[in-house]
Design a protein around this motif. Structure first.
Motif, short mmCIF file in Angstrom:
data_model
loop_
_atom_site.label_atom_id
_atom_site.label_comp_id
_atom_site.label_asym_id
_atom_site.label_seq_id
_atom_site.Cartn_x
_atom_site.Cartn_y
_atom_site.Cartn_z
N CYS A 474 120.68 14.26 8.35
CA CYS A 474 119.45 14.51 9.09
C CYS A 474 119.17 16.00 9.04
O CYS A 474 120.05 16.82 9.35
CB CYS A 474 119.57 14.05 10.54
SG CYS A 474 118.10 14.42 11.55
N ALA A 475 117.96 16.37 8.65
CA ALA A 475 117.55 17.78 8.61
C ALA A 475 116.67 18.07 9.81
O ALA A 475 115.66 17.39 10.02
CB ALA A 475 116.79 18.08 7.32
N VAL A 476 117.08 19.06 10.61
CA VAL A 476 116.33 19.45 11.80
C VAL A 476 115.75 20.84 11.56
O VAL A 476 116.49 21.80 11.28
CB VAL A 476 117.23 19.45 13.05
CG1 VAL A 476 116.42 19.80 14.29
CG2 VAL A 476 117.90 18.09 13.22
N PHE A 477 114.42 20.94 11.66
CA PHE A 477 113.71 22.18 11.34
C PHE A 477 113.12 22.81 12.59
O PHE A 477 112.77 22.13 13.55
CB PHE A 477 112.55 21.90 10.38
CG PHE A 477 112.93 21.48 9.01
CD1 PHE A 477 113.19 20.15 8.72
CD2 PHE A 477 112.99 22.40 7.97
CE1 PHE A 477 113.51 19.74 7.44
CE2 PHE A 477 113.31 22.00 6.68
CZ PHE A 477 113.58 20.67 6.42
N LEU A 487 109.57 13.77 6.20
CA LEU A 487 110.64 13.27 5.34
C LEU A 487 110.18 13.22 3.89
O LEU A 487 110.93 13.57 2.97
CB LEU A 487 111.07 11.88 5.81
CG LEU A 487 112.16 11.19 5.00
CD1 LEU A 487 113.44 12.01 4.97
CD2 LEU A 487 112.44 9.80 5.56
N ALA A 488 108.92 12.80 3.67
CA ALA A 488 108.40 12.76 2.30
C ALA A 488 108.36 14.15 1.68
O ALA A 488 108.65 14.32 0.49
CB ALA A 488 107.00 12.15 2.30
N ASP A 489 108.00 15.18 2.49
CA ASP A 489 108.01 16.56 1.98
C ASP A 489 109.40 16.97 1.52
O ASP A 489 109.58 17.57 0.46
CB ASP A 489 107.54 17.53 3.07
CG ASP A 489 106.09 17.31 3.48
OD1 ASP A 489 105.77 17.60 4.66
OD2 ASP A 489 105.29 16.87 2.64
N PHE A 493 110.52 17.84 -2.31
CA PHE A 493 110.98 19.20 -2.58
C PHE A 493 112.36 19.20 -3.22
O PHE A 493 112.61 19.90 -4.20
CB PHE A 493 110.99 20.00 -1.27
CG PHE A 493 111.32 21.45 -1.44
CD1 PHE A 493 110.32 22.38 -1.72
CD2 PHE A 493 112.62 21.90 -1.33
CE1 PHE A 493 110.62 23.71 -1.88
CE2 PHE A 493 112.93 23.24 -1.48
CZ PHE A 493 111.92 24.15 -1.76
N LEU A 494 113.28 18.41 -2.67
CA LEU A 494 114.64 18.41 -3.17
C LEU A 494 114.74 17.74 -4.54
O LEU A 494 115.53 18.17 -5.39
CB LEU A 494 115.57 17.73 -2.17
CG LEU A 494 115.82 18.51 -0.88
CD1 LEU A 494 116.69 17.71 0.07
CD2 LEU A 494 116.44 19.88 -1.16
N ILE A 495 113.97 16.70 -4.77
CA ILE A 495 113.97 16.06 -6.08
C ILE A 495 113.48 17.04 -7.14
O ILE A 495 114.05 17.16 -8.23
CB ILE A 495 113.11 14.77 -6.06
CG1 ILE A 495 113.83 13.68 -5.26
CG2 ILE A 495 112.83 14.29 -7.49
CD1 ILE A 495 112.98 12.45 -5.01
N VAL A 508 114.34 13.28 9.20
CA VAL A 508 113.86 14.64 9.42
C VAL A 508 113.34 14.77 10.85
O VAL A 508 112.63 13.88 11.34
CB VAL A 508 112.74 15.00 8.41
CG1 VAL A 508 111.98 16.25 8.84
CG2 VAL A 508 113.33 15.21 7.02
N GLU A 509 113.71 15.85 11.50
CA GLU A 509 113.20 16.17 12.83
C GLU A 509 112.62 17.57 12.80
O GLU A 509 113.14 18.46 12.10
CB GLU A 509 114.34 16.13 13.87
CG GLU A 509 115.03 14.79 14.01
CD GLU A 509 114.43 13.95 15.12
OE1 GLU A 509 114.84 12.78 15.25
OE2 GLU A 509 113.57 14.44 15.85
N VAL A 510 111.54 17.80 13.56
CA VAL A 510 111.01 19.15 13.77
C VAL A 510 111.11 19.44 15.27
O VAL A 510 110.51 18.73 16.08
CB VAL A 510 109.55 19.27 13.29
CG1 VAL A 510 109.00 20.66 13.61
CG2 VAL A 510 109.45 19.00 11.79
N TRP A 511 111.90 20.45 15.60
CA TRP A 511 112.13 20.81 17.00
C TRP A 511 111.51 22.16 17.30
O TRP A 511 111.30 22.99 16.40
CB TRP A 511 113.64 20.87 17.31
CG TRP A 511 114.34 19.54 17.30
CD1 TRP A 511 113.80 18.32 17.01
CD2 TRP A 511 115.71 19.32 17.60
NE1 TRP A 511 114.75 17.35 17.11
CE2 TRP A 511 115.94 17.91 17.47
CE3 TRP A 511 116.78 20.14 17.95
CZ2 TRP A 511 117.19 17.34 17.70
CZ3 TRP A 511 118.03 19.57 18.17
CH2 TRP A 511 118.22 18.18 18.06
#
Length: 542
Positions: A474-477, A487-489, A493-495, A508-511
């Motif tokens: 899980c990526a928290v930004f 999550l699609a972004d 990006f990573l692909i 993905v979470e944006v805090w």
């Protein structure tokens, strides 16, 4: 290039005690080829079948092609092939030249492939044309112009790009005339593993470190040439390479390979090939036993299911027992390949309450912060030492010194506690590492890429529990005002950055803010707790 060698004192002791011998992996397999020429060595899901005589002949022809390309003793050959009989031919062919194997998982993306080929200065690269959604000819076409050297390329099957030599053409060459006899204490394989550093590290193993570990495991399980190993774990990953290829071929047994795992396919192949044991990450076990339970079926020939990479659920062990399959949990690392095992004579519940006890000849200790021992039941760092441990990291003496101390102890970075019977239980990890379905993900590597997303201020990647895979990322930004990251972004990006698909976060979470220490360090344990408790931090979930 710095290639580590064994500590001279420990090498003398291991030879004197009989743990190490003057036999290479290639010589051990050659003995199987001579003794069991007409016995089936390899089977695969495509219908491929090779006897030991056929394996010997095909690998000699491949070795002849490699030699013609300039590959010789000590050169590194990178092999990225799915679980097919040809992978075993490739391994043995390179070993016949005295080359050093570099098995690369088929889950690697082009960035990882480029890194390991460059790090190894690989003299040859053997890849599939296509496998699943990946086209490795496209990877090689992308990698080769910027590599800095020109390895020979061999391609199994077709891809979109015309690169290298076709497999059939290579095997049409004259066989190798003289098989090399390498130093059994010298390097045999470079196995890359992602730890807490941002780039994968190449753990160097000798013929002796590999063969000792496989002999110790075979003795503990009473495996012989009559056993049939089923391997759905990637043959170009440590588990499949060490326990599928090295151990089975050393014993003169039969290896059954499945390239795309599904529980129905695994059950059908294990039944058809009369597999007597297998090993895989926890998801392989849970999927298989659930399918067996749903069908009210069993696998009468399967004695053991070795399982590691994540805690083994009690329910899965009990379901396996209902199908007369004994689950044995196992623990280790690429640096210290599985060195604890729930032995067959241990209580059944040890499979879900412990991670096993040491194999014969291997020492394990639970160390406190000062390096001294801790009391039984107390938590400390798991250390191991023995004839199975790696020699060091390729071209990385500083990293080697951090992981392998002067007395030969491998510092795992894992927290564990010990039990009176010698068993251990992993309690957590010191190093930041996500283990997804048995595959290691370096969070720092992923974070360094995600920080380049426009509008990203901070990012923390953590592992969160997953019923089947053990953990997922899980990526928290935190982001600039007006920025959204979905999550699609992240996936896109990573692909585009060439990241392997298994490393891409699945949540993905944006805090508004991340929990920090007074010194400004992100408190990942609090992030993980908030995510698993479902609390959030005043942010939104895309």
């Amino acid at each position: 290039m710095w290639i580590p060698r064994p500590d001279p004192g420990r090498a003398r002791r291991y030879h004197a005690e009989g743990w190490w011998r003057d036999v290479s992996i290639g010589q051990a397999v050659a003995a199987s080829c001579a003794a069991r020429a007409h016995h089936v060595a390899v089977l695969d899901a495509q219908g491929g079948t090779l006897t030991y005589a056929e394996l010997d002949a095909a690998s000699s022809r491949l070795a002849g092609w490699l030699q013609n390309q300039g590959v010789g003793s000590g050169d590194i050959v990178t092999i990225c092939l799915p679980n097919r009989a040809e992978a075993i031919v490739a391994f043995l062919g390179a070993l016949k030249l005295g080359a050093v194997l570099n098995p690369v998982p088929v889950t690697y993306g082009p960035a990882d492939m480029a890194y390991v080929i460059g790090k190894c200065a690989s003299k040859a690269v053997i890849v599939a044309g296509r496998f699943r959604s990946a086209d490795y000819t496209a990877y090689m076409a992308r990698i080769l112009p910027d590599l800095g050297h020109a390895p020979a390329v061999l391609v199994l099957g077709e891809g979109a790009h015309a690169v290298g030599t076709a497999w059939e053409e290579a095997l049409a060459r004259a066989p190798l005339a003289d098989t090399a006899v390498p130093d059994a204490d010298g390097p045999a394989a470079v196995l890359f593993t992602s730890g807490t550093e941002s780039q994968p590290k190449g753990a160097v193993h000798s013929h002796n470190t590999i063969l000792f570990g496989e002999r110790a495991m075979a003795r503990a399980l009473d495996l012989t040439a009559d056993d049939i190993a089923f391997m759905a774990s990637p043959i170009s990953h440590a588990t499949g390479f060490l326990h599928g290829f090295a151990m089975t071929m050393m014993l003169g047994g039969t290896l059954s390979l499945l390239d795309v795992f599904t529980a129905p396919a695994a059950i059908a192949q294990m039944r058809a090939h009369k597999a007597s044991w297998t090993m895989g990450a926890t998801p392989f076990l849970t999927d298989t036993v659930r399918e067996l339970a749903a069908r009210s079926e069993a696998l009468p020939d399967l004695r053991y299911f070795l399982c590691g990479g994540a805690p083994v659920p009690e329910e899965a062990v009990r379901r396996a027992a209902d199908a007369d399959i004994r689950v044995l949990s196992i623990y280790g690392s690429t640096e210290s390949p599985p060195h604890t095992l729930v032995h067959p004579d241990d209580p059944a519940e040890n499979a879900w309450t412990t991670d096993g006890r040491p194999l014969a000849g291997i020492e394990v200790r639970i160390a406190g912060a000062d390096g001294g021992g801790v009391a039984t039941g107390e938590v400390g760092e798991e250390w191991s030492r023995g004839p199975n441990t790696f020699l060091g990291y390729l071209d990385a003496p500083d990293l080697t010194a951090k992981a392998l101390d002067a007395d030969g102890w491998v510092h795992s970075g894992d927290l564990a506690r010990g039990f009176p019977d010698g068993s251990i239980r992993i309690a957590g990890r010191i190093k930041e590492l996500i283990i997804r379905g048995g595959q290691n993900i370096s969070v720092r590597e992923v974070e360094e890429k995600l920080l380049r997303i426009p509008g990203c201020r901070q990012v923390a990647v953590v592992g969160i529990p997953h019923e089947r895979l053990g953990e997922t990322g899980c990526a928290v930004f935190t982001v600039d005002p007006g920025t959204t990251i979905t999550l699609a972004d992240v996936q896109r990006f990573l692909i585009e950055a060439g990241t392997a698909k298994f490393k891409i976060p699945e949540r993905v979470e944006v805090w508004e803010r991340l929990p920090m220490t007074p010194s400004g360090k992100i408190q990942k344990y609090l992030i993980r707790k908030q995510l698993t408790d479902g609390i959030g931090a005043g942010g939104t979930r895309p």
